[in-house]
Scaffold this active site. Structure first.
Site, PDB file in Angstrom:
ATOM      1  N   ASN A 102       0.867  -1.171   0.000  1.00 42.63           N
ATOM      2  CA  ASN A 102       0.000   0.000   0.000  1.00 42.63           C
ATOM      3  C   ASN A 102       0.910   1.229   0.000  1.00 42.63           C
ATOM      4  O   ASN A 102       1.375   1.679   1.040  1.00 42.63           O
ATOM      5  CB  ASN A 102      -0.885  -0.055   1.259  1.00 42.63           C
ATOM      6  CG  ASN A 102      -1.814   1.121   1.372  1.00 42.63           C
ATOM      7  OD1 ASN A 102      -1.728   2.079   0.591  1.00 42.63           O
ATOM      8  ND2 ASN A 102      -2.707   1.075   2.346  1.00 42.63           N
ATOM      9  N   ARG A 121      -2.665  -1.801  -3.451  1.00 43.60           N
ATOM     10  CA  ARG A 121      -3.755  -0.842  -3.328  1.00 43.60           C
ATOM     11  C   ARG A 121      -3.546   0.245  -4.396  1.00 43.60           C
ATOM     12  O   ARG A 121      -2.455   0.809  -4.502  1.00 43.60           O
ATOM     13  CB  ARG A 121      -3.725  -0.199  -1.950  1.00 43.60           C
ATOM     14  CG  ARG A 121      -4.816   0.823  -1.805  1.00 43.60           C
ATOM     15  CD  ARG A 121      -4.577   1.729  -0.637  1.00 43.60           C
ATOM     16  NE  ARG A 121      -5.655   2.679  -0.519  1.00 43.60           N
ATOM     17  CZ  ARG A 121      -5.571   3.789   0.187  1.00 43.60           C
ATOM     18  NH1 ARG A 121      -4.471   4.084   0.817  1.00 43.60           N
ATOM     19  NH2 ARG A 121      -6.585   4.604   0.266  1.00 43.60           N
ATOM     20  N   HIS A 140     -11.014   5.371  -0.351  1.00 46.01           N
ATOM     21  CA  HIS A 140     -11.108   4.530   0.860  1.00 46.01           C
ATOM     22  C   HIS A 140     -12.113   3.386   0.694  1.00 46.01           C
ATOM     23  O   HIS A 140     -12.599   2.825   1.687  1.00 46.01           O
ATOM     24  CB  HIS A 140     -11.589   5.329   2.098  1.00 46.01           C
ATOM     25  CG  HIS A 140     -10.557   6.249   2.661  1.00 46.01           C
ATOM     26  ND1 HIS A 140     -10.904   7.409   3.291  1.00 46.01           N
ATOM     27  CD2 HIS A 140      -9.221   6.171   2.718  1.00 46.01           C
ATOM     28  CE1 HIS A 140      -9.813   8.023   3.698  1.00 46.01           C
ATOM     29  NE2 HIS A 140      -8.768   7.286   3.358  1.00 46.01           N
ATOM     30  N   ARG A 157      -5.643  17.744   4.781  1.00 46.48           N
ATOM     31  CA  ARG A 157      -6.490  18.166   3.653  1.00 46.48           C
ATOM     32  C   ARG A 157      -7.703  18.927   4.159  1.00 46.48           C
ATOM     33  O   ARG A 157      -8.275  18.579   5.195  1.00 46.48           O
ATOM     34  CB  ARG A 157      -6.962  16.943   2.853  1.00 46.48           C
ATOM     35  CG  ARG A 157      -5.928  16.476   1.854  1.00 46.48           C
ATOM     36  CD  ARG A 157      -6.349  15.180   1.178  1.00 46.48           C
ATOM     37  NE  ARG A 157      -5.569  14.083   1.693  1.00 46.48           N
ATOM     38  CZ  ARG A 157      -5.913  12.793   1.576  1.00 46.48           C
ATOM     39  NH1 ARG A 157      -7.014  12.451   0.969  1.00 46.48           N
ATOM     40  NH2 ARG A 157      -5.144  11.856   2.060  1.00 46.48           N
ATOM     41  N   GLU A 165      -7.263  -3.029   5.814  1.00 48.17           N
ATOM     42  CA  GLU A 165      -7.207  -2.904   4.355  1.00 48.17           C
ATOM     43  C   GLU A 165      -6.291  -3.956   3.745  1.00 48.17           C
ATOM     44  O   GLU A 165      -6.544  -4.464   2.659  1.00 48.17           O
ATOM     45  CB  GLU A 165      -6.747  -1.488   3.979  1.00 48.17           C
ATOM     46  CG  GLU A 165      -7.848  -0.462   4.196  1.00 48.17           C
ATOM     47  CD  GLU A 165      -7.347   0.958   4.283  1.00 48.17           C
ATOM     48  OE1 GLU A 165      -6.565   1.245   5.226  1.00 48.17           O
ATOM     49  OE2 GLU A 165      -7.724   1.785   3.450  1.00 48.17           O
TER      50      GLU A 165
END
Ligand code: ADP
Length: 405
Positions: free
Chosen positions: A13, A94, A185, A246, A390
């Site tokens: 990832n 990913r 996500h 962000r 994940e």
């Protein structure tokens, strides 16, 4: 060492400034090795990993880029565990953005690579890093080159209705340039949704959920009858909730103001909104939630930042209630903040009392540190904390695709 060690998946990832990696068995869900390289491009790049319950930490250089870090991970960590490494049968990557074209996890070939490159414009911080991960691994392991799978964050959102993925700008921008909401996500939102279907013993396609992934990046998804019907991240992962660095939602006119009145360049503005805003921008101190948890009752800047974070999140949850078609099976909190910060859960749901939420303080405070469970009173809509994974989700997708071949 487990003698039955076989059919392992390596998961990579590659983020904008970190690389997470893991080797695991998607069937029994055992993680044999996992770790992270952090602070790429900064003065001290370091690696942390855990192998067979032993933990390691090492500074590995300064200003390291993705390729150097990947070479270190492979040569100095993975290859040193030959017993584990030799049993890898596939590699899952990913990938953040597959645009309008790639709708599901895919075996990596020239077409997939071309698409990942094509959609760099929609995920400028992530797709380039994802590509480096893929290319480095294929170069180092040509023997497994046809066993690399791309698992896309955008796949989960492919069935969103037009009413939620279209922006109210001239329609031609969608038709001609594919400007629409894509979400991100998705791997995590999908994973926790499947987890709750097991916990509630309900079929996935009958579930109505609101899932909140709160990590360095934060997003929320509305799921109706097992289909994602809206999400907060947009064309890029910049839109939506307040995040670590962000901004999430802003009035687009702020960009015109920065450009025209403040004479800032587009690159500068992009950098500010992606890397200097969110919790970091509001506090001027940190993007790390551990700081806010400690300082919430002590400093004005920490309190202010947390309050903006919670205000935005509760507003989204309230609005997604309108998409639930008469029933809400669960709200799920996940990600580093969602799983660990009981303060956020308390603050957010106290704003939503009128909509039928009531947190159980004892359950809320004890459900931290990787624990999953219900945190609400029985009279409330159920809110669950579910630890995301994940890497496991990517490994399961990878083996599925490899076995299909
Ligand atoms: P990423 O989006 O990089 O996967 P994570 O899901 O690991 O991020 O979440 C990172 C965020 O979670 C950071 O703000 C971090 O401070 C916060 N976090 C992680 N663990 C804890 C904890 N035990 N207590 C408070 N905050 C935590």
């Amino acid at each position: 060492m487990d003698n039955k060690l076989n059919n392992l998946i390596l998961v990579l990832n590659c983020g904008s400034s970190s690389i997470k990696f893991a080797i695991l068995d998607p069937k029994n869900e055992k993680k044999y090795l996992s770790g992270i390289v952090e602070c790429l491009f900064l003065s001290e790049t370091y690696i942390k990993w855990c192998c067979l319950e032993k933990k390691y930490y090492k500074k590995i250089g300064s200003n390291m880029n993705h390729e150097d870090a990947l070479n270190f991970i492979i040569d100095e960590v993975l290859l040193k565990q030959k017993n584990i490494f030799n049993n890898i049968i596939g590699i899952g990557h990913r990938v953040v953005h597959g645009g309008n074209e790639i709708k599901k996890s895919s075996l990596i070939n020239d077409y997939v690579i071309t698409c990942i490159k094509k959609y760099i414009c929609f995920a400028p911080l992530h797709n380039p890093a994802n590509l480096i991960g893929i290319q480095t691994v294929i170069k180092k392991y040509p023997i497994l080159s046809d066993k690399n799978v791309a698992v896309f964050d955008t796949s989960f959102y492919q069935n969103m209705p037009e009413s939620s993925f279209l922006y109210a700008i001239p329609y031609n921008f969608y038709k001609k340039y594919q400007i629409r909401r894509y979400g991100a996500h998705g791997i995590s939102h999908k994973y926790v949704s499947y987890k709750i279907s097991v916990i509630l013993n309900k079929k996935f396609d009958s579930l109505n959920l609101i899932t909140c992934h709160l990590g360095n990046g934060c997003s929320i998804a509305a799921i109706c009858n097992g289909v994602c019907v809206d999400t907060s991240m947009g064309l890029t992962p910049l839109e939506g909730l307040v995040m670590g660095t962000r901004s999430g939602d802003i009035d687009p006119a702020i960009i015109f103001f920065m450009y025209k009145q403040l004479n800032m360049s587009i690159d500068e503005i992009e950098m500010i909104l992606n890397k200097k805003s969110g919790l970091l921008g509001l506090s001027g101190v940190s993007s790390d939630f551990r700081y806010f948890e400690k300082q919430y009752h002590l400093t004005e800047k920490a309190k202010r930042s947390v309050q903006v974070f919670c205000h935005r999140l509760s507003k989204y949850i309230a609005s997604y209630m309108s998409l639930m078609e008469n029933r809400l099976d669960a709200v799920i909190f996940t990600g580093g903040i969602g799983e660990n910060v009981s303060l956020i859960r308390e603050l957010v749901f106290s704003k939503l009392f009128l909509l039928g939420f009531k947190i159980n303080s004892k359950l809320n405070c004890s459900t931290v540190g990787g624990k999953s469970g219900l945190i609400t009173e029985s009279s409330s809509h159920p809110v669950f904390v579910i630890a995301t994974d994940e890497e496991l989700a990517i490994a399961k997708e990878t083996i599925k695709i490899i076995n299909k071949k």
